[in-house]
Design a protein around this motif. Structure first.
Motif, PDB file in Angstrom:
ATOM      1  N   THR A 188      27.585  36.126  34.716  1.00  0.00           N
ATOM      2  CA  THR A 188      27.894  37.539  34.976  1.00  0.00           C
ATOM      3  C   THR A 188      27.320  38.015  36.308  1.00  0.00           C
ATOM      4  O   THR A 188      27.532  39.162  36.706  1.00  0.00           O
ATOM      5  N   ASN A 189      26.590  37.134  37.011  1.00  0.00           N
ATOM      6  CA  ASN A 189      25.987  37.478  38.303  1.00  0.00           C
ATOM      7  C   ASN A 189      27.033  37.287  39.407  1.00  0.00           C
ATOM      8  O   ASN A 189      27.318  36.165  39.821  1.00  0.00           O
ATOM      9  N   LYS A 190      27.625  38.386  39.882  1.00  0.00           N
ATOM     10  CA  LYS A 190      28.709  38.307  40.858  1.00  0.00           C
ATOM     11  C   LYS A 190      28.243  37.699  42.180  1.00  0.00           C
ATOM     12  O   LYS A 190      28.986  36.973  42.841  1.00  0.00           O
ATOM     13  N   VAL A 191      27.022  37.989  42.578  1.00  0.00           N
ATOM     14  CA  VAL A 191      26.501  37.441  43.839  1.00  0.00           C
ATOM     15  C   VAL A 191      26.442  35.925  43.761  1.00  0.00           C
ATOM     16  O   VAL A 191      26.859  35.216  44.680  1.00  0.00           O
ATOM     17  N   ALA A 192      25.929  35.396  42.639  1.00  0.00           N
ATOM     18  CA  ALA A 192      25.837  33.940  42.466  1.00  0.00           C
ATOM     19  C   ALA A 192      27.218  33.308  42.425  1.00  0.00           C
ATOM     20  O   ALA A 192      27.447  32.251  43.019  1.00  0.00           O
ATOM     21  N   ALA A 193      28.172  33.956  41.730  1.00  0.00           N
ATOM     22  CA  ALA A 193      29.522  33.415  41.637  1.00  0.00           C
ATOM     23  C   ALA A 193      30.177  33.371  43.009  1.00  0.00           C
ATOM     24  O   ALA A 193      30.828  32.376  43.372  1.00  0.00           O
ATOM     25  N   LYS A 194      30.000  34.420  43.814  1.00  0.00           N
ATOM     26  CA  LYS A 194      30.571  34.447  45.165  1.00  0.00           C
ATOM     27  C   LYS A 194      29.963  33.336  46.016  1.00  0.00           C
ATOM     28  O   LYS A 194      30.644  32.703  46.820  1.00  0.00           O
ATOM     29  N   ARG A 195      28.647  33.115  45.864  1.00  0.00           N
ATOM     30  CA  ARG A 195      27.981  32.057  46.635  1.00  0.00           C
ATOM     31  C   ARG A 195      28.558  30.690  46.286  1.00  0.00           C
ATOM     32  O   ARG A 195      28.723  29.828  47.148  1.00  0.00           O
ATOM     33  N   LEU A 196      28.885  30.495  45.010  1.00  0.00           N
ATOM     34  CA  LEU A 196      29.432  29.214  44.582  1.00  0.00           C
ATOM     35  C   LEU A 196      30.829  28.982  45.142  1.00  0.00           C
ATOM     36  O   LEU A 196      31.142  27.891  45.612  1.00  0.00           O
ATOM     37  N   PHE A 197      31.689  30.008  45.142  1.00  0.00           N
ATOM     38  CA  PHE A 197      33.082  29.808  45.476  1.00  0.00           C
ATOM     39  C   PHE A 197      33.447  30.170  46.914  1.00  0.00           C
ATOM     40  O   PHE A 197      34.522  29.816  47.388  1.00  0.00           O
TER      41      PHE A 197
END
Length: 200
Positions: A188-197
């Protein structure tokens, strides 16, 4: 087997969400087996830890464990709490209550310790390494070249074993597997998800 030494009795079942289809099927299977046991009739008490924060779920689990001890249940089926900091400590506290009362426990789906360690408790689960291996083979067959195993930071032992299975499939395919292939973050951490993709 130890529970069958008693002519009749009650089993306790502690699962995260008794109404989730996965746990409903497990619960109905346990109830069916308990009622058809040759040595007598067993009933099943189940606890639904429900939604809410970790502290309320922990409190419900501890309360129900104390009820099981007070009611002198014949045995307990327990799905360990997971995906939160301190889960292993809480699980050990709950299990110590049953140990002190000499109540046998069967863990459902997951151990209380991360692999490759194993606790001394009986465990009923699936082959998570094989599941991860098949997941890895599936995405490789679909043409994936860079595979990431994305998991919660407080990963359940089952998740770690599946990640290992994915790494086996990737390594076997010749694509190579490194530390960067594993990404731990709260989904649910949008910052982490953006960093991954982002851009990759």
């Amino acid at each position: 087997f130890r529970a069958r030494e008693r002519a009749a009795g009650t089993f306790g079942m502690i699962v995260p969400d008794a109404y989730y289809p996965f746990y409903m099927r497990i619960g109905s299977g346990i109830e069916k087996a308990a009622k058809s046991s040759g040595g007598g009739v067993f009933s099943v008490l189940s606890a639904d830890l429900g939604s809410g924060g970790q502290s309320s779920r922990v409190a419900r689990a501890l309360d129900f464990a104390e009820i099981c001890v007070r009611e002198k249940v014949s045995g307990v089926f327990f799905q360990p709490l997971q995906l939160e900091a301190g889960s292993e400590r809480v699980n050990r506290t709950i299990l110590s209550l049953f140990d002190s009362a000499d109540i046998p426990v069967v863990l459902i789906d997951s151990d209380i310790v991360p692999p490759p360690r194993r606790s001394r408790y009986d465990l009923v689960g699936v082959d998570n390494i094989a599941i991860g291996y098949e997941l890895g083979r599936h995405v490789i067959r679909r043409g994936a070249k860079r595979i990431i195993y994305f998991s919660n930071p407080y990963a359940a032992p089952t998740s770690l074993l599946r990640g290992y299975g994915v790494s086996l499939a990737v390594t076997e395919s010749g694509l190579g597997w490194r530390d960067e292939n594993v990404f731990f973050a709260d989904p649910t951490n949008k910052v982490a998800a953006k960093r991954l993709f982002a851009g990759r």
